[in-house]
Structure formats: structure tokens, C-alpha cells
Design a protein around this motif. Structure first.
Motif, PDB file in Angstrom:
ATOM      1  N   TYR A  39       0.848  -1.194   0.000  1.00 14.60           N
ATOM      2  CA  TYR A  39       0.000   0.000   0.000  1.00 14.60           C
ATOM      3  C   TYR A  39       0.883   1.243   0.000  1.00 14.60           C
ATOM      4  N   MET A  58      -6.975  -3.714   0.505  1.00 16.24           N
ATOM      5  CA  MET A  58      -7.851  -4.368  -0.480  1.00 16.24           C
ATOM      6  C   MET A  58      -8.617  -3.353  -1.331  1.00 16.24           C
ATOM      7  N   GLU A  59      -9.052  -2.260  -0.730  1.00 22.12           N
ATOM      8  CA  GLU A  59      -9.826  -1.243  -1.454  1.00 22.12           C
ATOM      9  C   GLU A  59      -8.996  -0.539  -2.522  1.00 22.12           C
ATOM     10  N   THR A  60      -7.704  -0.406  -2.314  1.00 26.32           N
ATOM     11  CA  THR A  60      -6.886   0.320  -3.270  1.00 26.32           C
ATOM     12  C   THR A  60      -6.477  -0.559  -4.457  1.00 26.32           C
ATOM     13  N   SER A  61      -6.435  -1.855  -4.256  1.00 21.94           N
ATOM     14  CA  SER A  61      -6.096  -2.803  -5.331  1.00 21.94           C
ATOM     15  C   SER A  61      -4.795  -2.437  -6.047  1.00 21.94           C
ATOM     16  N   GLN A  62      -3.775  -2.033  -5.292  1.00 19.78           N
ATOM     17  CA  GLN A  62      -2.474  -1.738  -5.880  1.00 19.78           C
ATOM     18  C   GLN A  62      -1.707  -3.046  -6.054  1.00 19.78           C
ATOM     19  N   THR A  63      -0.934  -3.143  -7.105  1.00 23.53           N
ATOM     20  CA  THR A  63      -0.090  -4.317  -7.306  1.00 23.53           C
ATOM     21  C   THR A  63       1.104  -4.211  -6.350  1.00 23.53           C
TER      22      THR A  63
END
Length: 86
Positions: free
Chosen positions: A48, A78-83
Motif C-alpha cells: 500500500y 484491499m480497497e486500493t487494489s495496488q499491485t
């Protein structure tokens, strides 16, 4: 630009910090020359991060994130869905 970030350590714990260079900071942690907390929990991956307008705001956000429960931190990740960055 300054960033606030969270790392997932090898033992599954989360570490929160701030930096002006995400990639360099991640390398520093994984070399074992970063924070004392992460040295014995290698390797770590960045799960994150968020960009902030200045150093002061990044440090304030870091402090706020550290106060969150693990469940709230996981939800934010989880909400940001960054790799993740290894």
C-alpha cells in the motif's frame, strides 16, 4: 513527492512508514538496512502507498495509519487494489 506506505513482512505482519522514494526505500528495507522492525522479517513487499502533498502530511498520515486496527489496514489495502512491489 512524499509517500506513506505499508509493507507486508515475511511473517505476515504489517509495517507503516513514509518516504520520498518508494523503490529506494523498499530496497533499503530488503537489504536489511531499513527499520529495525523489518530487519528480521525479510523479505518485505510494499502492499500500500499513497502520495501526499508534503513531508508533514506524509508523517501525519503515517501516524494515523499506525493507529488503525489490522482489520482496517487490510481493508484499506484491499480497497486500493495496488499491485504489490517486491
Amino acid at each position: 513527492m512524499p509517500y506513506t506506505y505499508m509493507l507486508e513482512c515475511n511473517d505476515g505482519s504489517l509495517y507503516t512508514g513514509w518516504t520520498v522514494d518508494l523503490e529506494a526505500r523498499l530496497k533499503t528495507h530488503n537489504k536489511g538496512t531499513g527499520a529495525k522492525y523489518t530487519r528480521c522479517r525479510l523479505p518485505v513487499k510494499m502492499v500500500y502507498w499513497e502520495e501526499l502533498p508534503n513531508r508533514s502530511e506524509a508523517q501525519k498520515r503515517e501516524a494515523a495509519l499506525r493507529k488503525l486496527s489490522r482489520k482496517k489496514k487490510e481493508k484499506l489495502i484491499m480497497e486500493t487494489s495496488q499491485t504489490p512491489i517486491d
